[in-house]
Design an enzyme around this catalytic site. Structure first.
Site, PDB file in Angstrom:
ATOM      1  N   TYR A 476       6.386  36.676 -81.583  1.00 40.36           N
ATOM      2  CA  TYR A 476       6.188  35.579 -80.751  1.00 40.36           C
ATOM      3  C   TYR A 476       7.064  34.555 -80.266  1.00 40.36           C
ATOM      4  O   TYR A 476       6.934  33.444 -80.336  1.00 40.36           O
ATOM      5  CB  TYR A 476       4.701  35.093 -80.610  1.00 40.36           C
ATOM      6  CG  TYR A 476       3.701  35.889 -80.729  1.00 40.36           C
ATOM      7  CD1 TYR A 476       3.486  37.042 -80.043  1.00 40.36           C
ATOM      8  CD2 TYR A 476       2.522  35.726 -81.753  1.00 40.36           C
ATOM      9  CE1 TYR A 476       2.363  37.952 -79.984  1.00 40.36           C
ATOM     10  CE2 TYR A 476       1.405  36.933 -81.694  1.00 40.36           C
ATOM     11  CZ  TYR A 476       1.363  37.896 -81.047  1.00 40.36           C
ATOM     12  OH  TYR A 476       0.250  38.856 -81.257  1.00 40.36           O
ATOM     13  N   HIS A 477       8.501  34.828 -80.288  1.00 47.68           N
ATOM     14  CA  HIS A 477       9.533  34.049 -80.314  1.00 47.68           C
ATOM     15  C   HIS A 477      10.444  34.379 -79.045  1.00 47.68           C
ATOM     16  O   HIS A 477      11.740  34.564 -79.167  1.00 47.68           O
ATOM     17  CB  HIS A 477      10.492  34.149 -81.682  1.00 47.68           C
ATOM     18  CG  HIS A 477       9.510  34.183 -82.692  1.00 47.68           C
ATOM     19  ND1 HIS A 477      10.164  34.528 -84.105  1.00 47.68           N
ATOM     20  CD2 HIS A 477       8.551  33.170 -83.206  1.00 47.68           C
ATOM     21  CE1 HIS A 477       9.369  33.733 -85.145  1.00 47.68           C
ATOM     22  NE2 HIS A 477       8.365  33.312 -84.389  1.00 47.68           N
ATOM     23  N   PRO A 478       9.814  34.572 -77.696  1.00 48.00           N
ATOM     24  CA  PRO A 478      10.785  34.970 -76.669  1.00 48.00           C
ATOM     25  C   PRO A 478      11.639  33.471 -76.493  1.00 48.00           C
ATOM     26  O   PRO A 478      11.278  32.519 -76.526  1.00 48.00           O
ATOM     27  CB  PRO A 478       9.610  35.076 -75.555  1.00 48.00           C
ATOM     28  CG  PRO A 478       8.462  34.220 -75.986  1.00 48.00           C
ATOM     29  CD  PRO A 478       8.401  34.468 -77.366  1.00 48.00           C
TER      30      PRO A 478
END
Length: 561
Positions: A476-478
């Site tokens: 969850y690091h876009p």
């Protein structure tokens, strides 16, 4: 598309600065721009309140990111290299944005990440330039003297590490020959050590708690709950935002600037529906082209991770706390005293290592957890266990954000192209084998049972690749979809002052402007970017550069440890 076309819309409010999004960047910018009392600032946020135990209780972190009430609920298109799986891409839709639903892990990133940004054309964003802004944001409780901030709004703490497994993980890393670090956010990221968290006095310390709520006491700052539909222009000058409340479409005017801080997913979407983006993509959806910027929505990056899970032969893991009675007791202690297991995200040990000789700085991250369960809280292993989340930090794979339609209410298309670079597979196989090596060290002898996942028989490259394709998950690091760089570069979307190239009075301040993903979790760098961007917006001199030099392993050319 000009402002004149929208004269029928009622103007509901005007402010000097209109900020779209109250997340990790938007809340910081709102606080800093309203600080001196000279400017009126309005924040537009689609999500609602962050009050309630699911968000504020650190141990409950798996709930808000999976609740449609707090998250946009995005999913990727079927990923071609992951057996056509569609992966969850949660983004915060609540006061505080993703800082209200994330895992509360605080990582600045490595010094070399930011030097790379500067080399890519983001002039003025080297480590020497950004370190003072990290310090300005922080109130670090612990950490290396002289390297950390102590007066900022963001409280950074460490979990109590009372479970012996946290120490075993750090000791095992040292036994395997890797470095130990007292502060991976200080001079030395490389090594095994305590993990830092955005938790304060037992509560999630989101940007809403740290920056936005205190600032909202000022008369010159307000927040409005609405959907930002598109940015309004007079010629090439941004003059406001078209918003929707219920079924009413209205207009908010920006006297000075519009600041887009809507996430690496929503910010490119908003630019495209407003006429800024790749010409062919806009024309495909019948959108009038205001500025042809081919880089909008491109360069999408993320971190992927896997869980390597091991049974624990001592009944000391969180497995015994997963029953309803224990959860109720933990919840009650947290509710009344803000103490106990509920007061930590349970990520209390970490590791940053290099994958091989010739890699200058860490490119693998470990999160250690004293229970065997998925990040979304589902499918707990049916026994006592522990796990390490592990993944490579610098994949060459790149994806894109495109439009499904010109309708601003519709989610965009998200395609990460995960694992599209052959090196990704080699890197992930190495990550799994390395984690097994660490779990095999003497420090784990009193605790180690059988391997739960991938499983003792999953050994060959082919077997590991099949496991990776089926089980790898987003961390969850876009980021990266509105790349910051030199204005002369056709693929840059914002310049080094965060101004959108090709138009006026419009900036982007969020993780979408990262030229390259940083080492570790992105909340810390997002806050730093907003701190620095605020000075650019206000026309202030940047903080003086730091002359501190980060530690680089002297053996980096000859060994991975």
């Amino acid at each position: 598309m000009t402002g004149g076309a929208y004269t029928q819309m009622p103007e509901v409010q005007a402010a000097d600065y209109v900020i779209i999004g109250s997340g990790s960047a938007g809340s910081v910018v709102a606080s800093r721009l309203s600080e001196n009392g000279k400017h009126s600032v309005l924040v537009l946020e689609y999500g609602g309140s962050d009050i309630g135990p699911f968000i504020q209780m650190p141990a409950a972190l798996s709930y808000p990111m999976n609740m449609r009430r707090y998250s946009w609920g995005f999913n990727t298109e079927p990923e071609p290299h992951l057996n056509g799986r569609s992966l969850a891409t949660p983004r915060g839709m609540v006061i505080g944005g993703s800082s209200s639903i994330n895992g509360m892990v605080y990582v600045r990133g490595h010094a070399r990440d930011f030097d790379h940004w500067a080399n890519e054309g983001a002039k003025g964003w080297s480590y020497a330039d950004v370190l003072p802004y990290f310090k300005r944001a922080e109130n670090a409780h612990g950490g290396e003297a002289g390297w950390r901030g102590n007066n900022g709004p963001m409280h950074i703490t460490r979990g109590p590490r009372t479970n012996p497994l946290f120490k075993a993980f750090i000791d095992a890393g040292a036994e395997a020959g890797f470095e130990v670090t007292d502060d991976y956010n200080g001079s030395k990221q490389e090594g095994f050590g305590a993990m830092e968290q955005t938790v304060w006095k037992g509560r999630r310390w989101s940007v809403a708690n740290a920056y936005l709520k205190p600032a909202l006491k000022r008369e010159n700052l307000a927040i409005m709950r609405c959907l930002a539909r598109r940015i309004l222009f007079d010629g090439k000058r941004a003059i406001g935002v078209e918003i929707q409340r219920g079924d009413r479409i209205e207009k908010v005017r920006a006297n000075k600037e519009v600041i887009l801080a809507a996430s690496s997913i929503n910010s490119p979407k908003l630019l495209m529906v407003s006429g800024i983006g790749p010409k062919a993509e806009l024309q495909k959806h019948g959108i009038e082209v205001l500025a042809d910027r081919p880089g909008v929505g491109q360069n999408l990056q993320d971190h992927l991770e896997l869980y390597v899970q091991q049974k624990c032969i001592q009944p000391i893991t969180l497995y015994s706390k997963l029953n309803l009675f224990s959860k109720a007791m933990i919840g009650a202690e947290w509710l009344f005293f803000k103490t106990g297991l509920g007061a930590s995200n349970q990520f209390e040990s970490a590791g940053f290592v290099r994958s091989k000789a010739g890699v200058e700085y860490p490119d693998i991250q470990f999160h250690f957890l004293p229970v065997a369960m998925r990040y979304d809280g589902k499918v707990a292993a049916k026994s006592h266990g522990f796990q390490a989340h592990v993944g490579p930090m610098r994949s060459k794979s790149r994806g894109m954000i495109t439009l499904n339609s010109a309708d601003p209410r519709e989610a965009p298309k998200i395609q990460f192209n995960y694992m599209s670079d052959p090196q990704d597979w080699r890197d992930f196989r190495h990550c799994i084998r390395l984690t097994r090596e660490i779990f095999a060290q003497k420090a784990f002898d009193p605790f180690r049972g059988d391997e739960i996942s991938p499983g003792v028989n999953v050994r060959s490259d082919a077997a590991l690749d099949a496991f990776i394709a089926e089980h790898v998950e987003s961390a969850y690091h876009p980021c990266g979809t509105l790349k910051m760089g030199d204005a002369s570069n056709i693929n840059s979307v914002v310049d080094p002052e965060c101004k959108v190239i090709g138009v006026e009075n419009l900036r982007v301040v969020d993780t979408s402007i990262f030229p390259q993903i940083t080492n570790g979790n992105l909340n810390g760098p997002a806050i730093m970017v907003a701190e620095k961007a605020s000075d650019h917006i206000l026309g202030k001199e940047p903080l003086p550069k730091s002359n501190q030099q980060a530690w680089i392993n002297p053996n980096w050319q000859t060994s991975d440890r």
